[in-house]
Design an enzyme around this catalytic site. Structure first.
Site, PDB file in Angstrom:
ATOM      1  N   ARG A 113      57.470  48.113  31.688  1.00 31.26           N
ATOM      2  CA  ARG A 113      57.446  47.579  32.882  1.00 31.26           C
ATOM      3  C   ARG A 113      58.944  48.764  33.462  1.00 31.26           C
ATOM      4  O   ARG A 113      60.090  48.953  33.010  1.00 31.26           O
ATOM      5  CB  ARG A 113      57.843  46.117  33.393  1.00 31.26           C
ATOM      6  CG  ARG A 113      57.958  46.437  34.577  1.00 31.26           C
ATOM      7  CD  ARG A 113      58.596  44.363  34.691  1.00 31.26           C
ATOM      8  NE  ARG A 113      57.139  43.886  34.754  1.00 31.26           N
ATOM      9  CZ  ARG A 113      56.671  42.763  35.573  1.00 31.26           C
ATOM     10  NH1 ARG A 113      57.794  41.540  35.901  1.00 31.26           N
ATOM     11  NH2 ARG A 113      54.724  42.053  35.485  1.00 31.26           N
ATOM     12  N   HIS A 140      50.928  47.578  39.956  1.00 30.42           N
ATOM     13  CA  HIS A 140      50.375  46.450  38.959  1.00 30.42           C
ATOM     14  C   HIS A 140      48.804  46.182  38.425  1.00 30.42           C
ATOM     15  O   HIS A 140      48.593  44.577  38.359  1.00 30.42           O
ATOM     16  CB  HIS A 140      50.768  44.645  39.734  1.00 30.42           C
ATOM     17  CG  HIS A 140      51.588  43.805  38.631  1.00 30.42           C
ATOM     18  ND1 HIS A 140      51.459  44.367  37.283  1.00 30.42           N
ATOM     19  CD2 HIS A 140      51.997  42.198  38.376  1.00 30.42           C
ATOM     20  CE1 HIS A 140      51.772  42.723  36.776  1.00 30.42           C
ATOM     21  NE2 HIS A 140      52.089  42.493  37.103  1.00 30.42           N
ATOM     22  N   GLN A 143      47.576  43.198  36.420  1.00 30.01           N
ATOM     23  CA  GLN A 143      47.289  41.816  36.950  1.00 30.01           C
ATOM     24  C   GLN A 143      46.190  41.734  38.091  1.00 30.01           C
ATOM     25  O   GLN A 143      45.092  40.119  37.895  1.00 30.01           O
ATOM     26  CB  GLN A 143      48.662  41.854  38.347  1.00 30.01           C
ATOM     27  CG  GLN A 143      48.435  40.545  38.956  1.00 30.01           C
ATOM     28  CD  GLN A 143      49.648  39.197  37.714  1.00 30.01           C
ATOM     29  OE1 GLN A 143      49.951  39.454  37.630  1.00 30.01           O
ATOM     30  NE2 GLN A 143      48.237  38.492  38.303  1.00 30.01           N
ATOM     31  N   ASP A 231      52.488  37.048  47.626  1.00 29.72           N
ATOM     32  CA  ASP A 231      53.403  37.156  46.879  1.00 29.72           C
ATOM     33  C   ASP A 231      54.904  36.916  47.017  1.00 29.72           C
ATOM     34  O   ASP A 231      54.793  36.516  48.349  1.00 29.72           O
ATOM     35  CB  ASP A 231      52.822  38.371  45.726  1.00 29.72           C
ATOM     36  CG  ASP A 231      54.154  39.062  45.034  1.00 29.72           C
ATOM     37  OD1 ASP A 231      54.904  38.170  44.441  1.00 29.72           O
ATOM     38  OD2 ASP A 231      53.908  40.145  44.746  1.00 29.72           O
ATOM     39  N   CYS A 270      50.505  36.094  42.104  1.00 33.06           N
ATOM     40  CA  CYS A 270      50.655  36.459  40.567  1.00 33.06           C
ATOM     41  C   CYS A 270      51.715  35.852  40.428  1.00 33.06           C
ATOM     42  O   CYS A 270      51.968  35.730  38.780  1.00 33.06           O
ATOM     43  CB  CYS A 270      50.626  37.722  40.721  1.00 33.06           C
ATOM     44  SG  CYS A 270      52.424  38.666  41.769  1.00 33.06           S
ATOM     45  N   ARG A 298      46.144  36.701  32.341  1.00 35.06           N
ATOM     46  CA  ARG A 298      47.213  37.848  32.219  1.00 35.06           C
ATOM     47  C   ARG A 298      47.078  37.966  30.367  1.00 35.06           C
ATOM     48  O   ARG A 298      46.357  39.130  29.867  1.00 35.06           O
ATOM     49  CB  ARG A 298      48.105  37.583  31.967  1.00 35.06           C
ATOM     50  CG  ARG A 298      48.486  37.714  33.909  1.00 35.06           C
ATOM     51  CD  ARG A 298      48.229  39.222  34.420  1.00 35.06           C
ATOM     52  NE  ARG A 298      49.172  40.167  34.259  1.00 35.06           N
ATOM     53  CZ  ARG A 298      50.346  40.013  34.026  1.00 35.06           C
ATOM     54  NH1 ARG A 298      51.270  39.754  34.986  1.00 35.06           N
ATOM     55  NH2 ARG A 298      50.831  41.113  33.424  1.00 35.06           N
TER      56      ARG A 298
END
Ligand code: CP
Ligand code: NVA
Length: 314
Positions: A113, A140, A143, A231, A270, A298
């Site tokens: 990340r 991402h 996700q 988000d 998310c 996830r």
């Protein structure tokens, strides 16, 4: 068993492709169903990644990505180690290239990340084990595998689905757009002017046959949508500017916006959420909100990504 290590980097959804993503979702559904009442740390019956070690490398904060990769590896029979920039030599300037080569001698796969997407490309270039994108400023993908799994679990078929996005044109939206082109669903993007997604991802979606609406009118995007997604307005690493918050305010997913969507519409986020900002309290806590299924997924989605990375799926 499996391809030679290093051949299956998962930097973006296109690295796997539509057929593999469909296979990932199907496998995630099967593995999830096979262990509903098991303790979360117990390995699946086949423990396909027994003996394998995944390094989780973080240059940004994380709760879900960190915990779900750890639990995913335990359930696949493997283990993880966590390396954070602040407590490793990465934080003191050791290069990504050298880190990639060192970790490749010590672990079987790397999740990173980070901020600049070029860093994960460099990691993949120098690593001789699979590299997985755990979020960059650009995308991402893990996700979105979880998001698609969540939508399908709630009885929605992807082809022709109308997904509406509200707020900032960010990394999560980019991966949704990439997925749209691969899996043939449509995306309505409602952002203030100046906060649109990168054109590259819009073109990617359209090239794959998805319809993409770009608008600054949240109501237009919500009308008739099957899934509403938002988000945080301020992603990690971005300046928390008052000007941006003012621009984003009309894009809050609230009861009035949900009213315009289809009756059985879902709400996705998310997480982490800023309730009262990008989403109202009533929507976040409503029955339409499947954000905690999405968070749990996830684990299940990443198990599939890991199996593919190790050449054991797709
Ligand atoms: N959704 C997500 O990636 O959460 P974290 O930042 O907690 O990992
Ligand atoms: N867009 C957010 C996603 C967090 C999971 C960020 O990059 O901070």
């Amino acid at each position: 068993m499996g391809l030679p290590a290093g051949e299956r980097h998962f930097l973006d959804l296109g690295d796997a492709g539509a057929d593999v993503i469909a296979a990932m979702i199907a496998d995630a559904i099967d593995r999830k169903a096979a262990r509903t009442v098991w303790p979360k740390g117990q390995a699946d019956a086949d423990a396909p990644l027994a003996g394998r070690v995944l390094a989780l490398v973080f240059e940004k904060n994380s709760t879900r990505t960190r915990v779900s990769f750890d639990i995913a590896m335990r359930q696949l029979g493997g283990t993880v180690l966590i390396l954070e920039a602040g407590s490793s030599q990465l934080g003191r300037g050791e290069t990504i290239a050298d880190t990639a080569r060192v970790l490749s001698r010590m672990v079987d796969a790397i999740m990173l990340r980070t901020d600049d997407h070029a860093k994960i490309e460099e990691m993949a270039r120098y690593a001789s084990v699979p590299v997985i994108n755990g979020l960059t400023d650009r995308s991402h993908p893990c996700q979105i595998v979880a998001d698609l799994l969540t939508v399908i679990e709630h009885n929605k078929a992807l082809p022709g689905l109308e997904i509406a996005w509200f707020g900032d044109g960010n990394n999560v939206l980019h991966s949704i757009l990439e997925a749209a082109g691969l899996m043939r669903f449509n995306v309505r993007v409602a952002t203030p002017k100046g906060y649109e997604p990168d054109r590259e991802f819009v073109e990617m979606a359209r090239a794959g046959g998805a319809q993409v609406m770009l608008t600054d009118d949240a109501q237009e995007a919500a009308r008739g949508a099957d899934v509403l997604v938002t988000d945080t307005w301020i992603s990690m690493g971005q300046a928390d500017a008052e000007e941006k918050r003012v621009a984003m305010a009309p894009y809050q997913v609230n009861g009035a916006l949900m009213e315009l969507a289809n009756k059985d519409a879902l709400f996705l986020h998310c997480l982490p959420a800023h309730v009262g900002e990008e989403v109202s309290h009533d929507v976040f806590e409503s029955e339409k909100s499947v954000v905690f299924d999405e968070a749990e997924n996830r684990i299940h989605a990443q198990k599939s990504v890991l199996l593919w990375s190790f050449g054991l799926l797709g």
